[in-house]
Design a protein around this motif. Structure first.
Motif, mmCIF file in Angstrom:
data_model
loop_
_atom_site.group_PDB
_atom_site.id
_atom_site.type_symbol
_atom_site.label_atom_id
_atom_site.label_comp_id
_atom_site.label_asym_id
_atom_site.label_seq_id
_atom_site.Cartn_x
_atom_site.Cartn_y
_atom_site.Cartn_z
ATOM 1 N N ALA A 1 -0.227 41.262 19.900
ATOM 2 C CA ALA A 1 1.115 40.874 20.355
ATOM 3 C C ALA A 1 1.910 42.090 20.834
ATOM 4 O O ALA A 1 1.742 43.198 20.325
ATOM 5 N N TRP A 2 2.770 41.826 21.829
ATOM 6 C CA TRP A 2 3.708 42.830 22.347
ATOM 7 C C TRP A 2 5.045 42.664 21.657
ATOM 8 O O TRP A 2 5.438 41.556 21.304
ATOM 9 N N ALA A 3 5.773 43.764 21.483
ATOM 10 C CA ALA A 3 7.126 43.732 20.931
ATOM 11 C C ALA A 3 8.036 44.590 21.801
ATOM 12 O O ALA A 3 7.634 45.675 22.243
ATOM 13 N N THR A 4 9.231 44.102 22.062
ATOM 14 C CA THR A 4 10.227 44.884 22.785
ATOM 15 C C THR A 4 10.973 45.747 21.784
ATOM 16 O O THR A 4 11.465 45.255 20.770
ATOM 17 N N LEU A 5 11.047 47.043 22.064
ATOM 18 C CA LEU A 5 11.701 47.999 21.175
ATOM 19 C C LEU A 5 13.041 48.411 21.771
ATOM 20 O O LEU A 5 13.403 47.993 22.865
ATOM 21 N N ALA A 6 13.752 49.265 21.070
ATOM 22 C CA ALA A 6 15.018 49.778 21.582
ATOM 23 C C ALA A 6 14.785 50.495 22.910
ATOM 24 O O ALA A 6 13.783 51.191 23.082
ATOM 25 N N SER B 1 -0.668 51.494 17.408
ATOM 26 C CA SER B 1 0.055 50.777 18.453
ATOM 27 C C SER B 1 -0.069 51.515 19.777
ATOM 28 O O SER B 1 -0.231 52.729 19.815
ATOM 29 N N LEU B 2 0.044 50.755 20.843
ATOM 30 C CA LEU B 2 0.097 51.294 22.200
ATOM 31 C C LEU B 2 1.536 51.160 22.669
ATOM 32 O O LEU B 2 2.126 50.080 22.540
ATOM 33 N N TYR B 3 2.105 52.239 23.189
ATOM 34 C CA TYR B 3 3.480 52.210 23.670
ATOM 35 C C TYR B 3 3.513 52.275 25.193
ATOM 36 O O TYR B 3 2.733 53.002 25.804
ATOM 37 N N VAL B 4 4.438 51.526 25.781
ATOM 38 C CA VAL B 4 4.709 51.581 27.217
ATOM 39 C C VAL B 4 6.205 51.811 27.355
ATOM 40 O O VAL B 4 7.008 50.973 26.928
ATOM 41 N N ALA B 5 6.567 52.955 27.934
ATOM 42 C CA ALA B 5 7.983 53.318 28.032
ATOM 43 C C ALA B 5 8.317 53.733 29.455
ATOM 44 O O ALA B 5 7.575 54.481 30.086
ATOM 45 N N THR C 1 12.903 50.462 29.736
ATOM 46 C CA THR C 1 12.099 49.574 28.894
ATOM 47 C C THR C 1 11.208 50.371 27.947
ATOM 48 O O THR C 1 10.648 51.392 28.317
ATOM 49 N N ASN C 2 11.067 49.865 26.739
ATOM 50 C CA ASN C 2 10.232 50.480 25.715
ATOM 51 C C ASN C 2 9.571 49.342 24.944
ATOM 52 O O ASN C 2 10.256 48.550 24.307
ATOM 53 N N GLU C 3 8.248 49.244 25.029
ATOM 54 C CA GLU C 3 7.521 48.165 24.364
ATOM 55 C C GLU C 3 6.316 48.725 23.624
ATOM 56 O O GLU C 3 5.845 49.814 23.926
ATOM 57 N N SER C 4 5.823 47.948 22.663
ATOM 58 C CA SER C 4 4.613 48.354 21.948
ATOM 59 C C SER C 4 3.665 47.168 21.836
ATOM 60 O O SER C 4 4.102 46.011 21.806
#
Length: 72
Positions: free
Chosen positions: A27-32, A1-5, A17-20
């Motif tokens: 697909a992108w997913a919004t994380l905690a 996975s690629l993370y964007v935080a 914001t924290n997404e993967s």
């Protein structure tokens, strides 16, 4: 996975914001959310955990000297 935080908007406010992104699912997913807004943090993934090191809380100069850990 690629993370964007973290990140910042044009006014200089930091994001929590924290997404993967999953290439397998395309697909992108919004994380905690991160506990604290973070701009320009260093980061690494180890053993399934995302570590964000330091950075800035905002562009006006509040420097962070912490480690935030995302544990999925």
């Amino acid at each position: 996975s690629l993370y964007v935080a973290g990140g910042a908007n044009r006014e200089g406010s930091g994001f929590t914001t924290n997404e993967s992104f999953s290439p397998a699912k395309n697909a992108w997913a919004t994380l905690a959310s991160l506990p604290q807004s973070t701009i320009d943090a260093g980061s690494a993934v180890d053993a399934g955990q995302l570590y964000c090191f330091g950075g800035w809380a905002n562009v006006s100069g509040t420097v962070l000297d912490n480690v935030q850990i995302y544990q999925p």
